[in-house]
Design a protein around this motif. Structure first.
Motif, PDB file in Angstrom:
ATOM      1  N   GLU A 252      63.087 -26.652  32.682  1.00 55.27           N
ATOM      2  CA  GLU A 252      64.074 -26.827  31.396  1.00 55.27           C
ATOM      3  C   GLU A 252      64.532 -28.268  31.575  1.00 55.27           C
ATOM      4  O   GLU A 252      64.630 -28.764  32.536  1.00 55.27           O
ATOM      5  N   ILE A 253      64.761 -28.758  30.164  1.00 52.67           N
ATOM      6  CA  ILE A 253      65.518 -30.142  30.048  1.00 52.67           C
ATOM      7  C   ILE A 253      66.749 -29.937  29.317  1.00 52.67           C
ATOM      8  O   ILE A 253      66.871 -29.166  28.129  1.00 52.67           O
ATOM      9  N   ILE A 254      67.729 -30.696  29.938  1.00 54.00           N
ATOM     10  CA  ILE A 254      69.184 -30.624  29.115  1.00 54.00           C
ATOM     11  C   ILE A 254      69.719 -32.085  28.870  1.00 54.00           C
ATOM     12  O   ILE A 254      70.005 -32.654  29.971  1.00 54.00           O
ATOM     13  N   HIS A 255      69.534 -32.415  27.775  1.00 52.62           N
ATOM     14  CA  HIS A 255      70.028 -33.785  27.382  1.00 52.62           C
ATOM     15  C   HIS A 255      71.005 -33.780  26.461  1.00 52.62           C
ATOM     16  O   HIS A 255      71.273 -33.140  25.565  1.00 52.62           O
ATOM     17  N   SER A 256      72.348 -34.309  26.826  1.00 55.65           N
ATOM     18  CA  SER A 256      73.595 -34.308  26.374  1.00 55.65           C
ATOM     19  C   SER A 256      74.201 -35.706  26.127  1.00 55.65           C
ATOM     20  O   SER A 256      74.081 -36.413  27.237  1.00 55.65           O
ATOM     21  N   SER A 257      74.866 -35.840  24.915  1.00 56.19           N
ATOM     22  CA  SER A 257      75.593 -37.112  24.813  1.00 56.19           C
ATOM     23  C   SER A 257      77.000 -36.646  24.295  1.00 56.19           C
ATOM     24  O   SER A 257      77.063 -35.928  23.343  1.00 56.19           O
TER      25      SER A 257
END
Length: 635
Positions: A252-257
């Motif tokens: 899984e990839i979790i990319h947040s800004s």
């Protein structure tokens, strides 16, 4: 070198003390000096890029925006040059000489009163710069401002008593050059591989190119600061492998800004495989913490709770001070908000996966569920945590089929107020648990818990929504009377006569005398259907499974005596046979052997039989007697 207007400044006593604090107290590693100088160079490049963008007339406008580092291992020097905004005479005093101004005494006073003051100033250009004196016996700076007609300037100091500033007559390009003359005990830093390792460790994601001689070092982009829509899956996978040295793509990839109320970027990964039990060190976890692309701490262990330690990745803050110390990170309000937000993001992402792709979530649970369960003490995220738990159950087809607590309550019977669970080493072992028989007969679903930590989980969270967790061996049987039996045993013996009922009561008394203080009571069982006997906790003390775990974890542990009740199933064929023997001879040795065997067999099923030798010897004896009888029967 030609120079004019040389001015010499004497450091005051309090400044020397301040330098000592900055150099020896706020930096845990000497190599950080290079991180500081590169960070300052990056800031200078950012500033000149801003001026160029807004149309300001800039000297040497066509110069590439870059940082170049060189070294001389014979003369033990390092040179760090940038093409940034540069400085004039006054700016050099203001920026590089910040702590040499008359206000330093007041700053020192604030520092002694409040350690946070150091965190607010340490990241400023000019203060972090002084870390260079951990390795330098002398530092020379040459700089030229981006403004037209400003002369180049020169600065020199050994970081102890004084420093000199002058204007230069020689011509240099826009930007700043720092020449470091290394101390004898810091010669290691005039080495290509040492410098390259430091740059890659702390400054790999500076947005401007960093060259060590002519080789570009920071070749991996800080993709966490880029919009998600502009990044391809291949880029994520490449970065993950660079970060973790894993050979597989992440699960899984979790990319947040996040922009408000705090600003930070996070790029997190959940690996496909768990290496928890193959690691050499249990401390080998944590997220890399960056401040404006500069690595502040490798494997920070406070950004995520330990039960999410399988998560890999980076967090980059815009709001944290650049050189905040490890000791004050946990006390920093901004850091705490970032950590809470990162934890929430991970749990929310897992909830989304569990809802939209149950098979993928099962894959995650298989690899990381054992660590995840340790989150039973995370009360602030209890709701999300409980929704993400998975268990096997009596309704599952096999051990691989898992259910959520929401699945369980959706199948509960009308008026059911509790979530039932049973503990054991395997599905087969739990299926043989005598306590489960009444639940099977009434069609009540039971959670099957195989992991020792599972009991800590359910006893700590206590309830899910309005339903309390209840172990099958502590359930109040009266609460089960409202549920009708849905199964009937194939062998239903005739009810005992009134006379046999009296003899049965006497048999129970006899068994109690045989077992003595080992049991608090021997009574008729209302829960057993197919087994002859079982043990029940006489109070709300720790369960038999928990006692086993505590004994295994600490052989010297002194556990309180557990009061147990032996329940006897009067409808079981073995008990009926014993009753007939008892009616003829209440002191028959076979009754004594059987009572002991029933008790120790129940202990064995629970995993709490300390010494099986007696049981085995008695069993061999009884088998021998039985074989003799069978031999006579067939002769």
């Amino acid at each position: 070198m030609a120079e004019v207007q040389t001015k010499k400044y004497e450091f005051k006593a309090e400044v020397k003390k301040l330098l000592d604090i900055l150099v020896h107290s706020l930096y845990s590693s000497r190599e950080i000096f290079l991180r500081e100088l590169i960070s300052n160079a990056s800031d200078a490049l950012d500033k000149v890029r801003f001026e160029i963008t807004k149309g300001t007339e800039v000297v040497d406008k066509d110069l590439p925006l870059e940082i170049r580092i060189d070294f001389d291992d014979k003369n033990n020097t390092i040179t760090i040059a940038d093409t940034g905004i540069g400085m004039n005479f006054d700016e050099l005093i203001t920026n590089i000489g910040t702590i040499a101004k008359s206000g330093s005494e007041e700053f020192l006073k604030q520092l002694s009163e409040n350690k946070e003051a150091a965190n607010n100033i340490i990241g400023r250009f000019g203060v972090g710069f002084y870390s260079v004196f951990m390795v330098a016996k002398e530092v020379i700076i040459k700089s030229r401002s981006f403004r037209k007609d400003e002369p180049a300037v020169w600065w020199k100091s050994d970081g102890s008593g004084d420093y000199e500033i002058a204007e230069l007559n020689e011509s240099i390009k826009r930007g700043t050059i720092i020449e470091i003359h290394l101390r004898d005990d810091a010669k290691e830093f005039a080495d290509k591989y040492r410098l390259e390792g430091i740059i890659k460790k702390h400054s790999s994601f500076i947005s401007f190119p960093i060259y060590l001689r002519d080789e570009k070092i920071n070749t991996i982009a800080a993709i966490w600061r880029e919009p998600k829509t502009s990044i391809k899956a291949e880029q994520y996978n490449e970065f993950y492998k660079f970060l973790t040295h894993d050979t597989e793509d992440p699960l899984e990839i979790i990319h947040s800004s996040v922009d408000a109320p705090i600003q930070f970027n996070a790029l997190l990964f959940i690996p496909k495989k768990s290496y928890e039990f193959w690691r050499w060190s249990k401390d080998d976890y944590g997220l890399d913490l960056y401040v404006r692309r500069v690595l502040i701490q490798h494997q920070n262990k406070d950004l995520l709770p330990e039960y999410l330690s399988f998560v890999k990745g980076v967090v980059d803050s815009e709001d944290l001070p650049l050189n905040i110390s490890r000791e004050t990170l946990q006390e920093n309000i901004i850091f705490t908000k970032i950590a809470n937000s990162v934890t929430t993001n991970v749990l929310s992402h897992l909830l989304k996966v569990a809802k939209e792709n149950p098979e993928r979530y099962s894959e995650f649970w298989k690899e990381h569920g054992r660590i995840f369960k340790l989150g039973y003490m995370d009360f602030s995220n209890a709701d999300k945590y409980q929704q993400l738990l998975r268990f096997n159950s009596s309704a599952s087809k096999d051990e691989k089929e898992l259910i959520s607590l929401e699945d369980y309550i959706s199948r509960m019977k009308k008026d059911q107020k509790e979530i039932y669970f049973a503990l054991g080493t395997s599905r087969e072992a739990i299926d043989l648990n005598p306590h489960l028989e009444i639940f099977k007969s009434k069609g009540l679903e039971v959670l099957y818990l195989y992991d020792p930590v599972d009991e800590f989980v359910v006893t700590s969270i206590r309830k899910y929504k309005d339903y309390e967790f209840k172990s099958v061996d502590t359930v109040d049987l009266k609460s089960l009377e409202k549920f009708e039996d849905i199964t009937v045993s194939n062998e239903q013996p005739d009810p005992l006569s009134k006379d046999d009922e009296k003899h049965f009561d006497s048999l129970l008394d006899r068994i109690k005398k045989i077992l003595g203080e080992r049991v608090k009571e021997v009574r008729e069982s209302k829960r057993l259907k197919d087994s002859p006997s079982c043990l029940i906790n006489a109070d709300d003390s720790i369960s038999s499974t928990m006692r086993k775990i505590l004994k295994m974890s600490n052989s010297d542990v002194k556990l309180p005596n557990q009061e147990v009740i032996l329940e006897i199933n009067k409808n079981h064929k073995l008990i009926r046979n014993i009753l007939e023997i008892f009616k003829k001879n209440s002191d028959d040795e076979f009754i004594k052997d059987t009572a002991e065997q029933l008790y120790e067999s129940a202990l064995l099923l629970e995993g709490n039989l300390d010494d099986p030798h007696k049981l085995v010897n008695r069993l061999n004896k009884m088998l021998t007697e039985a074989s003799e009888l069978y031999k006579k029967k067939i002769e």
